[in-house]
Design an enzyme around this catalytic site. Structure first.
Site, PDB file in Angstrom:
ATOM      1  N   GLU B 104       0.850  -1.188   0.000  1.00  0.00           N
ATOM      2  CA  GLU B 104       0.000   0.000   0.000  1.00  0.00           C
ATOM      3  C   GLU B 104       0.883   1.233   0.000  1.00  0.00           C
ATOM      4  O   GLU B 104       1.883   1.304   0.694  1.00  0.00           O
ATOM      5  CB  GLU B 104      -0.931  -0.049   1.223  1.00  0.00           C
ATOM      6  CG  GLU B 104      -1.779   1.176   1.468  1.00  0.00           C
ATOM      7  CD  GLU B 104      -2.593   1.644   0.251  1.00  0.00           C
ATOM      8  OE1 GLU B 104      -3.327   0.832  -0.332  1.00  0.00           O
ATOM      9  OE2 GLU B 104      -2.463   2.826  -0.099  1.00  0.00           O
ATOM     10  N   ASN B 137       5.646   1.672  -3.118  1.00  0.00           N
ATOM     11  CA  ASN B 137       5.065   1.942  -4.423  1.00  0.00           C
ATOM     12  C   ASN B 137       5.241   0.684  -5.266  1.00  0.00           C
ATOM     13  O   ASN B 137       6.321   0.408  -5.781  1.00  0.00           O
ATOM     14  CB  ASN B 137       5.768   3.131  -5.075  1.00  0.00           C
ATOM     15  CG  ASN B 137       5.135   3.504  -6.395  1.00  0.00           C
ATOM     16  OD1 ASN B 137       4.373   2.720  -6.972  1.00  0.00           O
ATOM     17  ND2 ASN B 137       5.431   4.689  -6.869  1.00  0.00           N
ATOM     18  N   ASP B 160      -7.147   2.333  -8.465  1.00  0.00           N
ATOM     19  CA  ASP B 160      -7.529   3.687  -8.873  1.00  0.00           C
ATOM     20  C   ASP B 160      -7.679   3.728 -10.391  1.00  0.00           C
ATOM     21  O   ASP B 160      -6.819   3.218 -11.108  1.00  0.00           O
ATOM     22  CB  ASP B 160      -6.462   4.689  -8.416  1.00  0.00           C
ATOM     23  CG  ASP B 160      -6.367   4.745  -6.892  1.00  0.00           C
ATOM     24  OD1 ASP B 160      -7.391   4.472  -6.229  1.00  0.00           O
ATOM     25  OD2 ASP B 160      -5.275   5.045  -6.364  1.00  0.00           O
TER      26      ASP B 160
HETATM   27  C1  SAM Z   1      -9.394   2.333  -4.559  1.00  0.00           C
HETATM   28  S1  SAM Z   1      -8.234   1.657  -3.436  1.00  0.00           S
HETATM   29  C2  SAM Z   1      -8.691  -0.057  -3.320  1.00  0.00           C
HETATM   30  C3  SAM Z   1      -8.154  -0.684  -2.068  1.00  0.00           C
HETATM   31  C4  SAM Z   1      -8.468  -2.144  -1.843  1.00  0.00           C
HETATM   32  N1  SAM Z   1      -7.820  -2.988  -2.845  1.00  0.00           N
HETATM   33  C5  SAM Z   1      -9.961  -2.377  -1.807  1.00  0.00           C
HETATM   34  O1  SAM Z   1     -10.464  -3.072  -2.703  1.00  0.00           O
HETATM   35  O2  SAM Z   1     -10.615  -1.886  -0.895  1.00  0.00           O
HETATM   36  C6  SAM Z   1      -6.710   1.610  -4.285  1.00  0.00           C
HETATM   37  C7  SAM Z   1      -5.525   1.554  -3.354  1.00  0.00           C
HETATM   38  O3  SAM Z   1      -4.338   1.371  -4.061  1.00  0.00           O
HETATM   39  C8  SAM Z   1      -3.333   2.154  -3.459  1.00  0.00           C
HETATM   40  N2  SAM Z   1      -2.304   2.415  -4.464  1.00  0.00           N
HETATM   41  C9  SAM Z   1      -2.393   3.186  -5.562  1.00  0.00           C
HETATM   42  N3  SAM Z   1      -1.240   3.167  -6.257  1.00  0.00           N
HETATM   43  C10 SAM Z   1      -0.400   2.357  -5.572  1.00  0.00           C
HETATM   44  C11 SAM Z   1       0.941   1.967  -5.769  1.00  0.00           C
HETATM   45  N4  SAM Z   1       1.641   2.397  -6.818  1.00  0.00           N
HETATM   46  N5  SAM Z   1       1.513   1.127  -4.875  1.00  0.00           N
HETATM   47  C12 SAM Z   1       0.811   0.679  -3.814  1.00  0.00           C
HETATM   48  N6  SAM Z   1      -0.459   1.033  -3.579  1.00  0.00           N
HETATM   49  C13 SAM Z   1      -1.063   1.861  -4.440  1.00  0.00           C
HETATM   50  C14 SAM Z   1      -4.064   3.385  -3.017  1.00  0.00           C
HETATM   51  O4  SAM Z   1      -3.355   4.073  -2.008  1.00  0.00           O
HETATM   52  C15 SAM Z   1      -5.371   2.808  -2.532  1.00  0.00           C
HETATM   53  O5  SAM Z   1      -5.343   2.471  -1.173  1.00  0.00           O
END
Ligand code: SAM
Lengths: 428, 261
Positions: B104, B137, B160
């Site tokens: 995350e 990341n 996202d």
């Molecule tokens: C819309 S949320 C969905 C979270 C979870 N998978 C769910 O279904 O509830 C997308 C998540 O991906 C994380 N995220 C986005 N880009 C990322 C990256 N490059 N590396 C790690 N996490 C990332 C965001 O911070 C966010 O918490």
């Protein structure tokens, strides 16, 4: 502002002069700023490049130049978003590829059929130089992306001499080894390994295929002041040579000098390295059976001569070095000056237990003599050069640092950027 | 580069067994995967202190056996962009002997997941020892965490969307990133994706469909795979979509060996 995120910011535009030598030592090329200078060693004359036949000439800093392994082709690419491919028999440009982003590295596949280039987003693109069924060159085939280093700058890209792999290094400490497929237009998806271990940007790569070893090796140089030896097939770090410390380059608490270039003879018997601060070249010794790297010799030159790029032909007669910068302090002279130093006398005779010491050739001893120096350096006037080069060395140190060190925001700026973010407003 | 010490979920640090409340961990809605943040990055997979994340699976060597670490288990599942960690919590009891890690980007969210796991471990002794989370990341550092062929499952749930065309390169599924995912996955491993954004669903499916190292998993297989049900129900985002009666779009693919014709 949003658009710029993730791109590398060109804080300082000074770029090092580059040198490449034809594998059979037919010619030698120097790039400085947007200028490409070639000397024909065989014909013993300067070459005038026939750019008109293949689109515009370079108009901004050239970031990489390379010959293909058999020497028939040469490629140049850089900040003007052009990749130019040249025939080396006529030195006419056979192809100019217009790209969307600035180019940081270029390579030609071992069979001479493909050119790959890396853009500033870390994407590697491929163009086919192949001919159609009628034998006409495919002039308008578009580049296709074949692999990517996510949002990083690719600092070096090399094909393994057997053509099986393409190695890419980036400023995020990473080296990726990818299988180069038979049909690369569909992408190079199969990663053989990652070579991870550098603790700063990776600046240069070189393969070595010793004849008595089953596998090839990879050598890499880095901003962490080390040269590392890899079993790149399995991504295993075999040895680390602390160049600065071993070559006695670190005086007191001075920061460790970055490794700026490395070149090897194909069998790895000759490994030459330049650093950001050494006025000369470091020769390494690699015992491939014991998998160990050590400093064999430090060859120093005059004080202000800090080479920025190295080249060896496959005959390894000479080690070519150049120093120069794309922007030079006002010399009142439109001409960009570089300085060349050429070494020879690498005892290749294996029966010779004490190889001759390599010597730096005097200006009148270099292949091509003064004609070559005039063409590639832009001047023969050493006195004038001294001053320019000293300034260039300083400019380059700053620029290399800025170019490769990650962008750091101050806390305030970070907050300001956050509050102007678009995605924040897009809250679902 | 420091070891990834403080990103593990460590037991027994005085936390009560009460589950953390999400509102104390309020975070931005999205994060930009392109901006570099300041979190520790392991130099290589060997540099990750997994014993710290999964202390129960890395019991100290018994003195008479000597090489206790020799058989240290490896993480097999990765939940990329795990958000608040609902999937990990749902998967943990289904595969009690499999190590899984969430990745995350958002700091606060990662902290929440850590605390959530610690609280679960505290109130269910012996359980939830197989899940943990790292802040990283994933788009840049997947190869720093996992070796070639290490993972048997990867999850990308409700990532996202990054709607604008010029932002597509920020999407966590892309032709180039799939190369890296294929690299860390074993042959036969399965990648699960789901979204409520139709356009993103199409994008993820077509990236996977066109990638030579992935092959669609058949419908019959999906029906018998216990994990599939969790995709839409286990995570916070999934539950939100379900509450609002939204549609979801899945793409589940298997890592296959390359066969060059
Ligand atoms: C819309 S949320 C969905 C979270 C979870 N998978 C769910 O279904 O509830 C997308 C998540 O991906 C994380 N995220 C986005 N880009 C990322 C990256 N490059 N590396 C790690 N996490 C990332 C965001 O911070 C966010 O918490």
């Amino acid at each position: 502002m949003e658009e710029d995120e993730g791109e590398t910011v060109s804080v300082s535009e000074v770029a090092p002069a580059l040198i490449a030598v034809h594998p059979l030592e037919n010619s030698v090329a120097v790039a400085v700023g947007s200028e490409l200078r070639v000397f024909d060693l065989k014909g013993d004359c300067p070459v005038s490049m026939l750019a008109d036949s293949g689109g515009p000439s370079h108009s901004d800093t050239i970031r990489d130049i390379t010959f293909c392994p058999n020497g028939s082709l040469f490629a140049s690419a850089g900040d003007d978003k052009l990749v130019k491919i040249w025939r080396t028999d006529t030195w006419s440009c056979v192809r100019t590829v217009f790209t969307e982003k600035r180019v940081s590295a270029v390579a030609i596949s071992c069979d001479g059929l493909y050119v790959t280039f890396a853009d500033k987003f870390g994407l590697v693109w491929l163009v086919s130089l192949g001919e159609d069924v009628e034998g006409h060159a495919l002039v308008d085939n578009k580049p296709v992306p074949i692999l990517g280093h996510y949002c990083s700058i690719i600092t070096s890209m090399k094909f393994s001499p057997d053509g099986r792999f393409i190695a890419t290094a980036d400023r995020d400490f990473k080296i990726r080894i990818t299988l180069f497929p038979k049909r690369p237009l569909k992408g190079a998806h199969e990663i053989q390994s990652f070579c991870l271990g550098h603790t700063d940007y990776v600046s240069c790569l070189a393969f070595a295929y010793p004849s008595d070893q089953i596998q090839g090796f990879l050598l890499s140089g880095s901003g962490d002041s080390t040269v590392r030896l890899w079993n790149f097939i399995d991504g295993i770090l075999l040895d680390t040579c602390e160049i600065g410390a071993k070559a006695g380059l670190i005086k007191s608490e001075e920061s460790k000098p970055a490794v700026t270039d490395i070149c090897t003879s194909q069998d790895g018997s000759l490994i030459a390295v330049t650093t950001q601060s050494l006025n000369g070249v470091i020769l390494l010794n690699c015992d491939f059976s014991a998998k160990s790297l050590s400093v064999a010799q430090v060859i120093t030159m005059e004080k202000s001569y800090i080479p920025t790029s190295l080249a060896l032909s496959s005959s390894t007669e000479c080690l070519w070095t150049v120093m120069g910068a794309s922007k030079q302090p006002s010399s009142g002279n439109a001409q960009l000056l570089t300085c060349l130093r050429i070494m020879s006398g690498f005892g290749k005779d294996s029966s010779d237990a004490h190889p001759h010491d390599p010597v730096v050739l005097q200006d009148n001893e270099v292949p091509g003599g003064e004609k070559l120096l005039l063409k590639l350096q832009g001047s023969l006037d050493v006195a004038e050069k001294e001053e320019v080069l000293r300034a260039a060395a300083a400019a380059l140190r700053v620029s290399m640092h800025n170019m490769l060190i990650k962008k750091q925001y101050s806390v305030e700026k970070r907050e300001a950027r956050k509050s102007s973010r678009n995605d924040k407003k897009l809250k679902k | 580069m420091s070891k990834d010490n403080n990103s593990g979920a460590h037991p027994g640090n005085g936390q009560s067994g009460r589950l953390p409340r999400k509102r104390f961990y309020r975070a931005r809605a999205h994060s930009n995967p392109l901006s570099d943040s300041h979190f520790p990055i392991p130099l290589s997979p060997a540099d990750v202190d997994y014993a710290h994340h999964f202390p129960h699976f890395f019991a100290p060597a018994e003195p008479d056996r000597g090489n206790g670490m020799a058989l240290s288990p490896k993480v097999r599942f990765a939940d990329v962009g795990c958000g608040f960690g609902g999937l990990l919590v749902g998967l943990s009891p289904l595969f009690p002997d499999t190590l899984m890690i969430g990745m995350e980007l958002r700091d606060k969210v990662t902290e929440y997941v850590k605390d959530r796991i610690l609280a679960l471990r505290d109130s269910n002794p012996g359980k939830y020892e197989n899940i943990s989370v790292v802040r990283t990341n994933s788009m840049k550092y997947i190869p720093n965490y996992f070796e070639k062929g290490q993972l048997s499952k990867m999850f990308f749930l409700f990532p996202d969307p990054h709607f604008k065309e010029k932002n597509h390169r920020r999407r966590v599924i892309s032709p180039q990133l799939l190369d890296e995912y294929a690299y860390v996955m074993e042959i036969g491993g399965v990648i699960y994706t789901i979204t409520d954004v139709e356009e993103l669903g199409d994008w993820m499916r077509s990236c996977l469909e066109e990638h030579p190292l992935f092959e669609a998993v058949s419908e019959e297989e999906l029906e018998t795979d216990p994990v599939v049900k969790l995709l839409s129900s286990a995570t916070e985002e999934g539950q939100k979509v379900a509450r609002n009666g939204g549609q979801t779009f899945k793409a589940v693919y298997r890592r296959v060996a390359l066969h060059e014709e």
